[in-house]
Design an enzyme around this catalytic site. Structure first.
Site, PDB file in Angstrom:
ATOM      1  N   ASP A 392       0.829  -1.197   0.000  1.00  0.00           N
ATOM      2  CA  ASP A 392       0.000   0.000   0.000  1.00  0.00           C
ATOM      3  C   ASP A 392       0.870   1.257   0.000  1.00  0.00           C
ATOM      4  O   ASP A 392       1.770   1.408   0.834  1.00  0.00           O
ATOM      5  CB  ASP A 392      -0.907  -0.016   1.234  1.00  0.00           C
ATOM      6  CG  ASP A 392      -1.969   1.057   1.196  1.00  0.00           C
ATOM      7  OD1 ASP A 392      -2.837   0.990   0.318  1.00  0.00           O
ATOM      8  OD2 ASP A 392      -1.917   1.964   2.051  1.00  0.00           O
ATOM      9  N   GLU A 421       1.360  -0.566  -5.129  1.00  0.00           N
ATOM     10  CA  GLU A 421       0.138   0.221  -5.320  1.00  0.00           C
ATOM     11  C   GLU A 421       0.569   1.691  -5.299  1.00  0.00           C
ATOM     12  O   GLU A 421       0.442   2.391  -4.306  1.00  0.00           O
ATOM     13  CB  GLU A 421      -0.878  -0.074  -4.206  1.00  0.00           C
ATOM     14  CG  GLU A 421      -2.229   0.602  -4.404  1.00  0.00           C
ATOM     15  CD  GLU A 421      -2.438   1.816  -3.493  1.00  0.00           C
ATOM     16  OE1 GLU A 421      -3.486   2.475  -3.627  1.00  0.00           O
ATOM     17  OE2 GLU A 421      -1.570   2.095  -2.645  1.00  0.00           O
TER      18      GLU A 421
END
Length: 667
Positions: A392, A421
Site C-alpha cells: 500500500d 500500489e
C-alpha cells in the site's frame, strides 16, 4: 581522461540494462528475453557478436562454463545485433556481450565479391590460402564428426588442379557455412560489462487477480450483515476459482484501530457496529503481526491459505506500513512517527483529504528500527504461507528502504513477489520498479481514449525489462466515471482491455455485478464503500437473474490460460483502424506460433464500424497472406487479410478476441 582502454571493438547501447546497470533487469522462467547491442568496428572487415548467458550460482559448486550464443544482425540496422535467451530457473542470471573480428565473414565476403567481379584463381591465390588456413584453425575446434569435411574443404582450396568454382564449392556450401557460423574463429574479442537479470517465477509476469473483503462474507441475519470469518470467506473461494482467477488478494486482515475510527462512507463519526477501515491497522488486539479477532486466528488464516492452494490459486496479502492511533507501535515505538510541535502525532493527509485514523511512518527517525520491524512482520506472513504482497502506498516511503527490504526477502525467499500500489508520478512509479518491485499498479484506469491507450501500451511494452503492469479495472478506492455512466457494455470493454493487453490484470469484488454508483457526482469513491462497512452480496440471485458478468470474466481468463501469447507483454502491438472508437492490438508468443488479435470498441453506446490495416509482420505473416480468425468469445470464424471490415455493437459483443490460424502455403 578516463575510460576502458581494452575496448578494441565498439559495443554500445546494450539492452536490457536498467539505470546503466545499477539495478537488475527482470524476466520470468521460460520468458523469451531479447538481448541487443550495437556492435561495430573500424574499416571494412567483418565483425560479429555473441552473448555469454550465465545461470545463477549454485552454493558449493563451481559455475558451469557458459555457452556462447551467437547474435544476429537486424535486417534494417546493420550495426544492431540481437539474440534471445530463455532462463529456465529462478534467481540472478548474468550476461555479457562479446564483439569480435570475424575473419571467416571477411573472407567469405571478399571471395564472393571478387568472383562476381570476374577475378580468377590467380587473382585469388592469397585469398584461397587464407581461407585454407582459417579452415585449418576451425578443424581443431569442431566436433570430430565434422573434421574430415573441414579438412577436405581446406584441401580443395589448395588444389590447383581444380577449377576455381570447384575449389571454392566445399568451403562455401550451405552446410559448411552453417558449421563455420556455429564454430567461428574469434579474434580481437572485446567484452561489455556484465549485466544482471533477476528471474522470477511465472506469476511475476502473468496472472489474474481477484480482490475481496473476508469480513463481508458473513451471513445476513434478519437483514443485518454480520462480520465474516476466514471460514466464511473460504466458502467464496470455489466461485473465484471457477472464474479461473489465479490470485486472491485480501485487504489488511489485522486488528483495526478504535481511536478516530471512521464510520460509513468515511464519516468522522461512528455508531455501534461500524467496522472501520482495514488500513487503519492496530489496536489493543495487536498490530501488523496479528489477525483481527473477528476474522479468526492465525491457524484459521493458514487454513484459508491452504484451501486457496487446493483450488489452484494463491493468496496476496496487503502490506500497509501505517498505524492506527492505538497501534502497539505508538506506545512501544513513538520514534517511528512524526511528532508535531504541540506534542501530538501527525496523522496522514493528502490535502484536502485527511486520514485521522492513520499515522504514517517517518522513515528518517529510526531507520534501523523500522527496517528490522518491517522485515520481521513480513516474515510472519511468509511463514504463514503468503508469497505475494500488495504494498500500500509505497511511493510515500523511502526508496532505499524498499530496495533493502525486497532484496533481503529474496535472499531467502526468491519466490516472494511484491505489487506496488503506487498511483503517483511516473518517475516514482518507475523507480520503485527499478529498485525491486515485481509489479506495479498503472494509469490504465484513467486511459480511455484510443490514442492514450495505444501510447500507454507502447510505453509499458518498452519498459517490460523492469516494470510489469497489473491492470486493475476497479479497486475499493477507484470507480472511474466510464464505469459510473457507461452501463454494462463498458464493464465488458474495460475487462477486455485489461485482460488482453496486460499479462496481469485484476478485479475488485462487485465488478461482476456492475456496481457503479458513486458517493457523489465527480467522485471516484463508491457509495457505501466497502472500505468502511460490511457489504455482503447475493451472488446466487445475481446469477439466477442474469445480472452477473462472471461468465464473461471466466471466458476471458480461460482464453488467457489457453493462449501463451496473452501471457506476454513485450510483443504487444497496435494496428491501425480508421475509427477512433475502435482499437486493434495483437500479441504473439515467441516460443510458439500462437497469436491473438483483439478488436474492441471504446464506445458503450453506439455500434462502430471500421477497417483494419494490420501489421502483418507483427503477426508472423506475409503482407499478401490470407488467414482464418476464430472469435474465442462467440466461436465465429472469418477469413481475413491485411484489410478487414469490422462492426461491433456494444450491446451484443463489444469485442472480437481472435486466434489466428495461418493457411498452409499452396503446393
Amino acid at each position: 581522461m578516463t575510460g576502458r582502454a581494452d575496448l578494441r571493438l565498439g559495443i554500445t547501447d546494450v539492452a536490457p540494462v536498467v539505470a546503466c546497470g545499477a539495478f537488475s533487469a527482470r524476466a520470468v522462467v521460460g520468458e523469451h528475453v531479447p538481448i541487443t547491442a550495437t556492435v561495430f568496428r573500424e574499416g571494412h572487415d567483418a565483425v560479429a557478436a555473441n552473448v555469454v548467458w550465465s545461470p545463477p550460482a549454485t552454493p558449493g559448486r563451481r559455475p558451469p562454463k557458459a555457452p556462447l550464443q551467437r547474435m544476429q544482425r537486424y535486417s534494417d540496422q546493420p550495426d544492431r545485433w540481437t539474440t534471445t535467451v530463455v532462463p529456465d530457473r529462478e534467481g540472478l542470471w548474468t550476461y555479457q556481450v562479446e564483439a569480435w573480428d570475424d575473419p571467416i565473414g571477411t573472407w567469405h565476403h571478399a571471395v564472393e565479391v571478387k568472383v562476381e567481379a570476374g577475378q580468377g584463381a590467380a587473382d585469388l591465390a592469397n585469398d584461397l590460402e587464407e581461407g585454407a588456413r582459417l579452415l585449418d584453425a576451425v578443424g581443431k575446434t569442431v566436433p570430430k564428426e565434422h573434421r574430415t569435411a573441414v579438412a577436405a574443404a581446406a584441401t580443395a582450396l589448395r588444389d590447383e588442379s581444380l577449377e576455381l568454382t570447384a575449389r571454392l564449392a566445399p568451403a562455401l556450401a550451405p552446410a559448411m557455412t552453417e558449421l563455420l557460423h556455429a564454430h567461428p574463429v574469434r579474434r580481437l574479442v572485446t567484452r561489455s560489462p556484465r549485466y544482471e537479470v533477476w528471474v522470477d517465477r511465472e506469476r511475476a509476469l502473468y496472472g489474474s487477480w481477484y480482490e475481496f473483503f473476508p469480513r463481508s462474507e458473513g451471513p445476513v441475519v434478519d437483514g443485518v450483515p454480520t462480520h465474516g470469518t476466514f471460514a466464511d470467506a473460504a466458502e467464496r473461494l470455489p466461485a473465484i476459482a471457477a472464474m479461473e482467477f489465479d490470485v486472491v488478494y485480501l485487504p489488511p486482515i489485522h486488528p483495526i484501530g478504535t481511536v478516530n475510527r471512521k464510520g460509513k462512507n468515511n464519516t468522522l463519526t461512528t455508531v455501534e457496529g461500524d467496522v472501520g477501515s482495514p488500513w487503519a491497522i492496530g489496536s489493543a488486539d495487536g498490530g501488523h503481526d496479528a489477525v483481527h479477532p473477528e476474522l479468526g486466528t492465525m491457524a484459521d488464516f493458514e487454513a484459508f491459505v491452504a484451501r486457496t492452494r487446493e483450488l489452484g490459486m494463491e493468496v496476496a496479502l496487503d502490506f500497509a506500513l501505517q498505524a492506527a492511533p492505538d497501534h502497539p507501535w505508538v506506545t512501544e515505538h513513538p520514534e517511528f512517527f512524526t511528532t508535531k510541535p504541540d506534542g501530538t502525532i501527525a496523522y496522514a493527509e493528502n490535502p484536502p483529504k485527511k486520514y485521522q485514523d492513520i499515522y504514517p511512518i517517518n522513515f528518517d527517525n529510526d531507520p534501523a528500527g523500522i527496517y528490522a520491524e518491517a522485515r520481521r512482520v513480513l516474515q510472519v506472513w511468509i511463514d504463514a504461507g503468503v508469497k505475494v504482497f500488495r504494498v500500500d502506498n509505497p511511493h510515500t516511503k523511502a526508496i532505499n528502504f524498499w530496495h533493502w527490504l525486497i532484496w533481503d526477502v529474496k535472499k531467502s525467499h526468491p519466490d516472494v513477489l511484491f505489487l506496488a500500489e503506487a498511483f503517483t508520478k511516473p518517475a516514482m512509479m518507475h523507480q520503485l520498479a527499478r529498485v525491486g518491485f515485481t509489479q506495479s499498479y498503472t494509469y490504465f484506469t484513467w486511459r480511455t481514449e484510443k490514442w492514450e491507450i495505444e501510447q500507454y501500451g507502447r510505453d509499458l511494452a518498452g519498459t517490460a525489462h523492469y516494470m510489469r503492469p497489473n491492470f486493475f479495472v476497479n479497486t475499493p478506492d477507484i470507480l472511474h466515471a466510464s464505469l459510473q455512466y457507461g452501463g454494462p457494455p463498458m464493464f465488458k470493454i474495460r475487462a477486455v482491455l485489461a485482460s488482453m493487453m496486460s499479462p496481469t490484470w485484476g478485479v475488485y469484488s462487485g465488478y461482476e455485478l456492475f456496481e457503479h454508483v458513486a458517493l457523489k457526482p465527480g467522485s471516484e469513491e463508491y457509495l457505501d464503500t466497502e472500505k468502511f462497512q460490511l457489504r455482503p452480496r447475493d451472488w446466487a440471485a445475481a446469477a439466477a437473474e442474469g445480472r452477473s458478468l462472471a461468465p464473461y470474466l471466466t471466458r476471458l481468463n480461460q482464453v488467457r490460460r489457453e493462449h501463451p501469447a496473452l501471457q506476454q507483454l513485450r510483443t504487444l502491438t497496435f494496428h491501425p483502424v480508421d475509427n477512433d472508437q475502435l482499437l486493434c492490438f495483437s500479441k504473439t508468443d515467441p516460443g510458439s506460433d500462437d497469436a491473438v488479435l483483439v478488436v474492441v470498441t471504446l464506445s458503450s453506446q453506439h455500434t462502430q464500424i471500421g477497417t483494419t490495416a494490420l501489421d502483418m509482420a507483427a503477426l508472423g505473416l506475409e503482407w499478401s497472406d490470407r488467414f482464418t480468425v476464430t472469435d474465442q468469445i462467440t466461436g465465429a470464424q472469418y477469413e481475413w487479410g491485411q484489410f478487414n471490415y469490422v462492426e461491433l455493437d456494444p450491446y451484443r459483443e463489444p469485442a472480437h478476441v481472435f486466434t489466428v490460424t495461418r493457411h498452409a502455403p499452396l503446393g
